[in-house]
Design a protein around this motif. Structure first.
Motif, short mmCIF file in Angstrom:
data_model
loop_
_atom_site.label_atom_id
_atom_site.label_comp_id
_atom_site.label_asym_id
_atom_site.label_seq_id
_atom_site.Cartn_x
_atom_site.Cartn_y
_atom_site.Cartn_z
N THR A 17 0.83 -1.21 0.00
CA THR A 17 0.00 0.00 0.00
C THR A 17 0.86 1.25 0.00
O THR A 17 0.61 2.20 -0.76
CB THR A 17 -0.92 0.00 1.23
OG1 THR A 17 -1.72 -1.19 1.24
CG2 THR A 17 -1.84 1.22 1.22
N ALA A 18 1.91 1.28 0.84
CA ALA A 18 2.78 2.44 0.90
C ALA A 18 3.53 2.63 -0.42
O ALA A 18 3.71 3.76 -0.90
CB ALA A 18 3.77 2.30 2.05
N GLU A 19 3.96 1.53 -1.03
CA GLU A 19 4.67 1.65 -2.30
C GLU A 19 3.76 2.18 -3.39
O GLU A 19 4.17 3.02 -4.21
CB GLU A 19 5.24 0.28 -2.70
CG GLU A 19 6.09 0.33 -3.96
CD GLU A 19 6.80 -0.98 -4.23
OE1 GLU A 19 7.70 -0.99 -5.09
OE2 GLU A 19 6.46 -1.99 -3.57
N ASP A 24 2.09 6.76 -6.82
CA ASP A 24 1.06 7.73 -7.20
C ASP A 24 1.54 9.16 -6.96
O ASP A 24 1.29 10.06 -7.77
CB ASP A 24 -0.22 7.48 -6.40
CG ASP A 24 -0.92 6.18 -6.81
OD1 ASP A 24 -0.61 5.68 -7.91
OD2 ASP A 24 -1.74 5.68 -6.03
N GLU A 25 2.25 9.36 -5.85
CA GLU A 25 2.79 10.68 -5.54
C GLU A 25 3.83 11.08 -6.59
O GLU A 25 3.89 12.25 -7.01
CB GLU A 25 3.43 10.66 -4.15
CG GLU A 25 3.69 12.03 -3.57
CD GLU A 25 2.44 12.75 -3.14
OE1 GLU A 25 1.96 13.61 -3.93
OE2 GLU A 25 1.93 12.45 -2.05
N TRP A 26 4.64 10.12 -7.02
CA TRP A 26 5.65 10.39 -8.02
C TRP A 26 5.00 10.77 -9.35
O TRP A 26 5.48 11.68 -10.05
CB TRP A 26 6.55 9.18 -8.19
CG TRP A 26 7.34 9.15 -9.47
CD1 TRP A 26 7.30 8.20 -10.44
CD2 TRP A 26 8.32 10.11 -9.90
NE1 TRP A 26 8.17 8.50 -11.45
CE2 TRP A 26 8.80 9.67 -11.15
CE3 TRP A 26 8.80 11.30 -9.35
CZ2 TRP A 26 9.75 10.38 -11.86
CZ3 TRP A 26 9.75 12.01 -10.07
CH2 TRP A 26 10.22 11.54 -11.31
N GLY A 120 10.56 4.91 15.10
CA GLY A 120 11.45 4.24 14.16
C GLY A 120 10.92 4.15 12.74
O GLY A 120 11.51 3.45 11.91
N ARG A 121 9.84 4.84 12.46
CA ARG A 121 9.25 4.82 11.12
C ARG A 121 9.25 6.22 10.53
O ARG A 121 9.21 7.22 11.25
CB ARG A 121 7.82 4.27 11.15
CG ARG A 121 7.72 2.85 11.70
CD ARG A 121 6.27 2.48 11.94
NE ARG A 121 5.57 2.27 10.68
CZ ARG A 121 5.41 1.07 10.09
NH1 ARG A 121 5.94 -0.02 10.67
NH2 ARG A 121 4.76 0.94 8.97
N GLY A 127 -0.17 10.71 5.69
CA GLY A 127 -0.22 9.54 6.56
C GLY A 127 0.47 8.30 6.07
O GLY A 127 0.18 7.20 6.54
N VAL A 128 1.44 8.42 5.14
CA VAL A 128 2.17 7.26 4.64
C VAL A 128 3.28 6.92 5.65
O VAL A 128 4.19 7.70 5.87
CB VAL A 128 2.79 7.55 3.26
CG1 VAL A 128 3.47 6.31 2.71
CG2 VAL A 128 1.72 8.03 2.30
#
Length: 375
Positions: A17-19, A24-26, A120-121, A127-128
């Motif tokens: 999901t994050a990838e 999409d952002e790119w 650590g994230r 919210g990614v």
């Protein structure tokens, strides 16, 4: 000790999901960049301020753009503005060009307003949340972060931080070294102990790379069709081979540059541009030597350590005698590896003689052999 601004790189482990969100952002940032390039080609003279206003207006009208972070889109425009300014001020720098989806790797720039570090994230705007492989501790709070993906599909975060500059090792004030670039030997210096041999890492990987490329050719489909899984696997295998060879070259360049900088106060470097070799019969061997990357590493490390780095134009360095500075009437052929001076009878290795000429030019405060003949 002073304060220096550096980058700390870390591996990211985004989920599916994050990838997908990062890609999409790119694509949104790529659209913003291409739109700015299009307006420039159309003759519009737009500054960064005008482009920012246009972006704000476009976000009001497009829900697709609003779904992304305004911070990273503004940074894309800022990068475009810097690239456009550099095209007018830096010699040889062209205008910004369109960014193709299939030929460009993703790259996203976030300022401090667009990300936080939590448990650590790395938490980006919208919210990614992405786990980070913390291989070392950050020396200070980062001011910005760049998210990139390499040809293997690995994601990385590059944080801009400040740290106390490490004191450079003490070296003799009179110590100097000249560097001449070549293909048979990547770097020939005035002191043979600091020569950088050509390890031919890419050549050793050539058979494995050719096998992967043949597999790609067999499984390639026509244009307009989705690549098969077999083609993707072969492409990734080829990228992995190339990345492994590039990593070995990069490691050797870093170790060699550190050794040269630690032992010399002044470094004369031949300002050699290996771009023209790409069209010659030595293109494959020149790419294997990685001259540009090695040269860049030596320059950056030398300047960061406070050494005197002098760039010397390569013209006539191979034709000039390092003992009497007499210039040969005709240039040496590539096959002639020994320099013989007709004036004083001096004989030396061609590349070693050129390295000594580079050092002599740098010690006299010049940037080319012709400057010495005029004084």
């Amino acid at each position: 000790m002073g304060i220096e601004v550096v980058r700390y790189n870390y591996r990211l482990r985004p989920g599916s999901t994050a990838e997908r969100t990062l890609l999409d952002e790119w694509h949104r940032c790529r659209f913003v960049w291409n739109e700015a390039v299009h307006q420039n080609k159309s003759g519009a003279k737009l500054t960064f301020g005008k482009l920012s206003k246009q972006l704000t207006a476009s976000r009001k009208q497009s829900s697709w753009l609003r779904a992304g972070s305004q911070v990273v889109q503004q940074q894309t425009l800022r990068t475009y503005a810097r690239a456009l300014d550099a095209s007018f001020t830096v010699k040889g720098r062209g205008r910004p060009r369109f960014t193709a989806r299939k030929k460009t790797l993703p790259s996203l720039e976030y300022t401090r307003r667009g990300f936080t570090l939590r448990d650590g994230r790395l938490v980006l705007a919208k919210g990614v949340s992405i786990p980070v492989v913390w291989s070392r501790q950050l020396p200070s709070e980062p001011s910005s972060v760049r998210i990139t993906r390499d040809s293997l599909g690995h994601w990385y975060a590059s944080f801009v931080v400040t740290r106390e500059a490490e004191p450079a090792p003490a070296a003799s004030e009179s110590s100097g070294i000249g560097v001449d670039w070549g293909v048979t030997r990547t770097a020939t210096t005035t002191d043979e102990r600091f020569d950088l041999p050509h390890r031919q890492h890419r050549k050793r990987c050539a058979a494995e790379l050719a096998k992967a490329q043949r597999t790609m050719a067999r499984r390639r489909r026509g244009k307009g069709t989705t690549p098969s899984n077999g083609y993707r696997r072969a492409r990734k295998r080829a990228a992995k081979v190339q990345s492994r060879a590039a990593g070995r070259n990069r490691h050797e360049a870093q170790a060699w540059a550190r050794r040269v900088v630690d032992n010399h106060m002044m470094i004369g470097i031949e300002d050699f541009r290996p771009r023209f070799l790409a069209k010659s019969s030595m293109a494959r061997k020149a790419a294997d030597a990685a001259i540009s990357a090695t040269k860049r590493e030596l320059i950056e490390r030398g300047r960061r350590a406070g050494r005197k780095v002098v760039m010397v134009r390569p013209a006539y360095t191979s034709m000039t005698c390092s003992r009497c500075f007499a210039r040969a009437k005709q240039p040496l052929e590539l096959g002639e590896r020994t320099f013989r001076c007709q004036a004083c009878g001096h004989t030396a290795c061609r590349d070693r003689n050129a390295a000594r000429v580079v050092l002599a030019v740098a010690e006299r405060g010049h940037t080319g052999v012709d400057d010495m003949s005029q004084t």
